[in-house]
Design an enzyme around this catalytic site. Structure first.
Site, mmCIF file in Angstrom:
data_model
loop_
_atom_site.group_PDB
_atom_site.id
_atom_site.type_symbol
_atom_site.label_atom_id
_atom_site.label_comp_id
_atom_site.label_asym_id
_atom_site.label_seq_id
_atom_site.Cartn_x
_atom_site.Cartn_y
_atom_site.Cartn_z
ATOM 1 N N SER A 124 0.827 -1.208 0.000
ATOM 2 C CA SER A 124 0.000 0.000 0.000
ATOM 3 C C SER A 124 0.862 1.258 0.000
ATOM 4 O O SER A 124 1.422 1.599 -1.013
ATOM 5 C CB SER A 124 -1.037 0.039 1.107
ATOM 6 O OG SER A 124 -2.009 1.010 0.756
ATOM 7 N N HIS A 175 5.051 13.819 6.299
ATOM 8 C CA HIS A 175 4.995 15.273 6.135
ATOM 9 C C HIS A 175 5.797 15.898 7.275
ATOM 10 O O HIS A 175 5.564 15.569 8.441
ATOM 11 C CB HIS A 175 3.550 15.774 6.184
ATOM 12 C CG HIS A 175 2.642 15.044 5.251
ATOM 13 N ND1 HIS A 175 2.538 15.367 3.920
ATOM 14 C CD2 HIS A 175 1.828 13.984 5.463
ATOM 15 C CE1 HIS A 175 1.671 14.542 3.348
ATOM 16 N NE2 HIS A 175 1.236 13.693 4.262
ATOM 17 N N CYS A 184 -2.056 -3.462 3.167
ATOM 18 C CA CYS A 184 -3.109 -4.430 2.873
ATOM 19 C C CYS A 184 -2.699 -5.764 3.465
ATOM 20 O O CYS A 184 -1.518 -6.089 3.554
ATOM 21 C CB CYS A 184 -3.287 -4.583 1.369
ATOM 22 S SG CYS A 184 -3.825 -3.081 0.553
#
Length: 128
Positions: free
Chosen positions: A69, A74, A89
């Site tokens: 996935s 950030h 996943c």
């Protein structure tokens, strides 16, 4: 579709860490942490934002696409903050322990004063 979605908000991170300001440094620790966790990186993109007028620092947004996935990071050096997002996943095998290992490695790399974490089990058919 079954999976584990981990989020962490880090505060009190040293603004002068290379990973807070240098996209190549952030990419290096993210890709290494993905490999150490036993997950498969398939692509990466890291972008440093231009400082606002009067500002000397700006953050980075980075994404590592995983075979399982994604990882999103950030940084806000001006605030001493980092947000981390790991989603894996669990099709074919349970990757939850790998996601947790990846998150732990990244939290350790930033050495924050405070960490706020959340986990969400995803899957099934949700109705909105």
């Amino acid at each position: 579709m079954q999976g584990l979605h981990l989020c962490a908000d880090l505060s009190g991170v040293r603004a002068d860490l290379p990973e807070m300001l240098d996209p190549a440094a952030l990419q290096a620790i993210c890709v290494a942490a993905v490999a150490q966790a036993g997950l498969g990186a398939v692509a990466e993109l890291f972008h440093r934002f231009v400082p606002a007028p009067g500002e000397t620092q700006s953050g980075i947004t980075g994404v590592v696409l995983l075979a399982e996935s994604h990882l999103a990071v950030h940084t806000w050096p001006e605030l001493g903050g980092v947000t981390l997002d790991v989603y894996v996943c669990n099709m074919g095998q349970d990757n939850s322990s790998r996601a947790q290992a990846l998150m732990a490695r990244l939290i350790s790399a930033f050495a924050p004063e405070q960490v706020q974490q959340q986990a969400l089990q995803r899957g099934g058919l949700a109705q909105i």
